[in-house]
Design a protein around this motif. Structure first.
Motif, PDB file in Angstrom:
ATOM      1  N   ARG A 140       5.055 -49.743  15.970  1.00  0.00           N
ATOM      2  CA  ARG A 140       4.434 -50.540  14.957  1.00  0.00           C
ATOM      3  C   ARG A 140       3.990 -49.780  13.739  1.00  0.00           C
ATOM      4  O   ARG A 140       3.791 -48.713  13.601  1.00  0.00           O
ATOM      5  CB  ARG A 140       2.959 -50.934  15.791  1.00  0.00           C
ATOM      6  CG  ARG A 140       3.057 -51.543  17.016  1.00  0.00           C
ATOM      7  CD  ARG A 140       3.151 -53.273  16.957  1.00  0.00           C
ATOM      8  NE  ARG A 140       1.949 -53.552  16.370  1.00  0.00           N
ATOM      9  CZ  ARG A 140       1.791 -55.054  16.031  1.00  0.00           C
ATOM     10  NH1 ARG A 140       2.920 -55.562  15.831  1.00  0.00           N
ATOM     11  NH2 ARG A 140       0.477 -55.393  15.529  1.00  0.00           N
ATOM     12  N   GLN A 141       3.778 -50.708  12.671  1.00  0.00           N
ATOM     13  CA  GLN A 141       3.529 -50.128  11.358  1.00  0.00           C
ATOM     14  C   GLN A 141       2.272 -50.731  10.701  1.00  0.00           C
ATOM     15  O   GLN A 141       1.768 -51.771  11.110  1.00  0.00           O
ATOM     16  CB  GLN A 141       4.737 -50.388  10.214  1.00  0.00           C
ATOM     17  CG  GLN A 141       5.977 -49.961  10.850  1.00  0.00           C
ATOM     18  CD  GLN A 141       7.215 -50.475   9.864  1.00  0.00           C
ATOM     19  OE1 GLN A 141       8.360 -50.837  10.263  1.00  0.00           O
ATOM     20  NE2 GLN A 141       6.964 -50.707   8.742  1.00  0.00           N
TER      21      GLN A 141
ATOM     22  N   THR B 265     -10.067 -55.528  -2.751  1.00  0.00           N
ATOM     23  CA  THR B 265      -9.318 -54.487  -3.511  1.00  0.00           C
ATOM     24  C   THR B 265      -7.832 -54.246  -2.529  1.00  0.00           C
ATOM     25  O   THR B 265      -6.966 -53.528  -3.410  1.00  0.00           O
ATOM     26  CB  THR B 265     -10.152 -53.350  -4.021  1.00  0.00           C
ATOM     27  OG1 THR B 265     -10.466 -52.974  -2.983  1.00  0.00           O
ATOM     28  CG2 THR B 265     -11.124 -53.611  -5.080  1.00  0.00           C
ATOM     29  N   ALA B 266      -7.910 -54.731  -1.432  1.00  0.00           N
ATOM     30  CA  ALA B 266      -6.933 -54.100  -0.533  1.00  0.00           C
ATOM     31  C   ALA B 266      -6.796 -55.056   0.656  1.00  0.00           C
ATOM     32  O   ALA B 266      -7.899 -55.457   0.966  1.00  0.00           O
ATOM     33  CB  ALA B 266      -7.015 -52.515  -0.319  1.00  0.00           C
ATOM     34  N   VAL B 267      -5.681 -55.150   1.307  1.00  0.00           N
ATOM     35  CA  VAL B 267      -5.622 -55.797   2.459  1.00  0.00           C
ATOM     36  C   VAL B 267      -4.536 -55.010   3.056  1.00  0.00           C
ATOM     37  O   VAL B 267      -3.563 -54.367   2.910  1.00  0.00           O
ATOM     38  CB  VAL B 267      -5.188 -57.475   2.244  1.00  0.00           C
ATOM     39  CG1 VAL B 267      -3.779 -57.407   1.496  1.00  0.00           C
ATOM     40  CG2 VAL B 267      -5.405 -57.891   3.620  1.00  0.00           C
ATOM     41  N   SER B 268      -4.885 -54.983   4.753  1.00  0.00           N
ATOM     42  CA  SER B 268      -3.905 -54.211   5.578  1.00  0.00           C
ATOM     43  C   SER B 268      -3.463 -55.270   6.651  1.00  0.00           C
ATOM     44  O   SER B 268      -3.974 -56.397   6.837  1.00  0.00           O
ATOM     45  CB  SER B 268      -4.420 -52.837   6.050  1.00  0.00           C
ATOM     46  OG  SER B 268      -5.655 -53.416   6.698  1.00  0.00           O
ATOM     47  N   LEU B 269      -2.351 -54.734   7.365  1.00  0.00           N
ATOM     48  CA  LEU B 269      -1.700 -55.503   8.530  1.00  0.00           C
ATOM     49  C   LEU B 269      -1.190 -54.501   9.476  1.00  0.00           C
ATOM     50  O   LEU B 269      -0.735 -53.540   8.981  1.00  0.00           O
ATOM     51  CB  LEU B 269      -1.109 -56.573   8.132  1.00  0.00           C
ATOM     52  CG  LEU B 269       0.104 -56.533   7.284  1.00  0.00           C
ATOM     53  CD1 LEU B 269       1.280 -55.988   7.843  1.00  0.00           C
ATOM     54  CD2 LEU B 269       0.471 -57.846   6.269  1.00  0.00           C
ATOM     55  N   THR B 270      -0.725 -54.967  10.592  1.00  0.00           N
ATOM     56  CA  THR B 270       0.133 -54.078  11.310  1.00  0.00           C
ATOM     57  C   THR B 270       1.309 -55.129  11.992  1.00  0.00           C
ATOM     58  O   THR B 270       1.304 -56.591  11.969  1.00  0.00           O
ATOM     59  CB  THR B 270      -0.410 -53.809  12.892  1.00  0.00           C
ATOM     60  OG1 THR B 270      -1.124 -54.895  13.432  1.00  0.00           O
ATOM     61  CG2 THR B 270      -1.599 -52.907  12.349  1.00  0.00           C
ATOM     62  N   VAL B 271       2.374 -54.527  12.021  1.00  0.00           N
ATOM     63  CA  VAL B 271       3.586 -55.393  12.239  1.00  0.00           C
ATOM     64  C   VAL B 271       4.463 -54.387  13.177  1.00  0.00           C
ATOM     65  O   VAL B 271       4.516 -53.348  13.017  1.00  0.00           O
ATOM     66  CB  VAL B 271       4.402 -55.746  10.963  1.00  0.00           C
ATOM     67  CG1 VAL B 271       4.847 -54.528  10.106  1.00  0.00           C
ATOM     68  CG2 VAL B 271       5.347 -56.688  11.174  1.00  0.00           C
ATOM     69  N   THR B 272       5.268 -55.179  14.121  1.00  0.00           N
ATOM     70  CA  THR B 272       6.243 -54.331  14.920  1.00  0.00           C
ATOM     71  C   THR B 272       7.429 -54.263  14.092  1.00  0.00           C
ATOM     72  O   THR B 272       8.102 -55.038  13.605  1.00  0.00           O
ATOM     73  CB  THR B 272       6.623 -55.362  16.019  1.00  0.00           C
ATOM     74  OG1 THR B 272       5.508 -55.661  16.886  1.00  0.00           O
ATOM     75  CG2 THR B 272       7.329 -54.477  17.155  1.00  0.00           C
TER      76      THR B 272
END
Length: 321
Positions: free
Chosen positions: A135-136, A285-292
């Motif tokens: 995962r990233q 000011t930022a947004v994150s996420l996780t992805v396979t």
């Protein structure tokens, strides 16, 4: 070094360790983990958090806990102070946790999706027979919109381009059940359905939605920056994006998916760009996420939109049969 049952400790004893964990989440992932820390303290003091702790000279230097949910076990958290051997102690704590779970009768599945700090959990997960999925954790800087009067996202019927013929609306709680149905269908033959079995049924997807929208584990849900694509004249959804606030000015996309048949036609980009605009208007000011990682189409989309991978980790799944 000594491994003890987590229920032998009080929140006061483990507070310095939890403060280190909170600091590391903030420094590496820009995530305010304080809400989760307070829940952990509450469960520790009620002697209801199952897991183990590593003590060095009588002081907690690491801990791990697990949760039982019907037929499966979830490794809910694991952290070791960076002042000690994080890799060594983490492997010992994880091995102790998995040994305990392995001894629970009729447990058919164990999921372990822990974001580690300073170490990898893959050797232990592999030793215990887990299937591993990379995962990233990705993040993107956002330029806040100028002035409080900046134009917000306009909802309503989409007349041209991706999503033409659908209706864009902000999240409303009446969409819980249609969204659960969407998630089940979207992940029916998807790698993320292998990683998280909640995606495989409407009931499971509904529990997942309530966890990320109502509970604080994924931050404070942002209804104004969460959107659905609805088919006209029905309550059926074709796409959804959900966002939370995980620290001041930092958002996190907790879910984005599209109905089979609509996938690959630009709905993902439309939803993400819509959410990014909404977050910018609200001065994020930022947004994150996780992805396979094997979801290559999604990874490419996020990279084109300016997301950068700052951490990779293993999601592990063990099935009894």
């Amino acid at each position: 070094m000594q491994i003890v049952d987590l229920r032998q400790l009080t929140s006061r004893q483990i507070s310095p360790l939890l403060a280190e964990e909170e600091a590391q989440w903030r420094e590496e992932l820009r995530w305010d983990y304080g809400g989760s820390i307070e829940l952990i303290k509450k469960f520790i003091d009620s002697r209801s958090l199952t897991g183990c702790a590593a003590l060095e000279h009588g002081l907690p230097v690491g801990y791990a806990f697990y949760v039982l949910e019907e037929h499966k076990g979830l490794v809910g958290g694991l952290f070791v102070s960076p002042r000690f051997s994080q890799e060594k102690f983490s492997h010992l704590l994880l091995a102790d946790t998995l040994t305990t779970l392995n001894g629970i009768p009729r447990l058919g599945r164990v999921e372990a999706q822990i974001i580690p700090f300073g170490f990898s959990l893959e050797p232990v997960l592999t030793e215990y027979g887990f299937r591993l999925f990379t995962r990233q954790f990705m993040i993107k800087a956002i330029t806040p919109a100028n002035g409080g009067g900046s134009a917000d996202v306009i909802t309503g019927p989409i007349k041209e381009g991706p999503g033409a013929g659908l209706i864009l609306e902000r999240w409303d709680h009446r969409y819980f059940e249609p969204c659960a149905r969407l998630i089940q269908l979207a992940y029916a033959n998807h790698v993320d359905g292998e990683i998280n079995d909640q995606y495989r049924s409407e009931a499971g997807a509904l529990r997942f939605l309530k966890n990320i929208i109502i509970l604080p584990g994924c931050g404070q849900f942002q209804a104004d920056s969460s959107f659905v694509l609805r088919q006209p004249h029905t309550g059926h959804l074709s796409g959804v994006i959900l966002n939370s606030c995980v620290s001041t000015g930092v958002g996190h996309t907790t879910q984005i998916c599209a109905m089979p048949g609509y996938q690959g036609h630009g709905l993902g980009r439309l939803l993400m760009e819509t959410a990014l605009k909404s977050l910018a208007v609200r001065q994020f000011t930022a947004v994150s996420l996780t992805v396979t990682s094997t979801n290559e189409r999604a990874v490419r989309l996020y990279e084109k939109l300016g997301f950068t991978t700052i951490k990779k980790f293993a999601a592990g799944v063990w099935n009894a049969y």
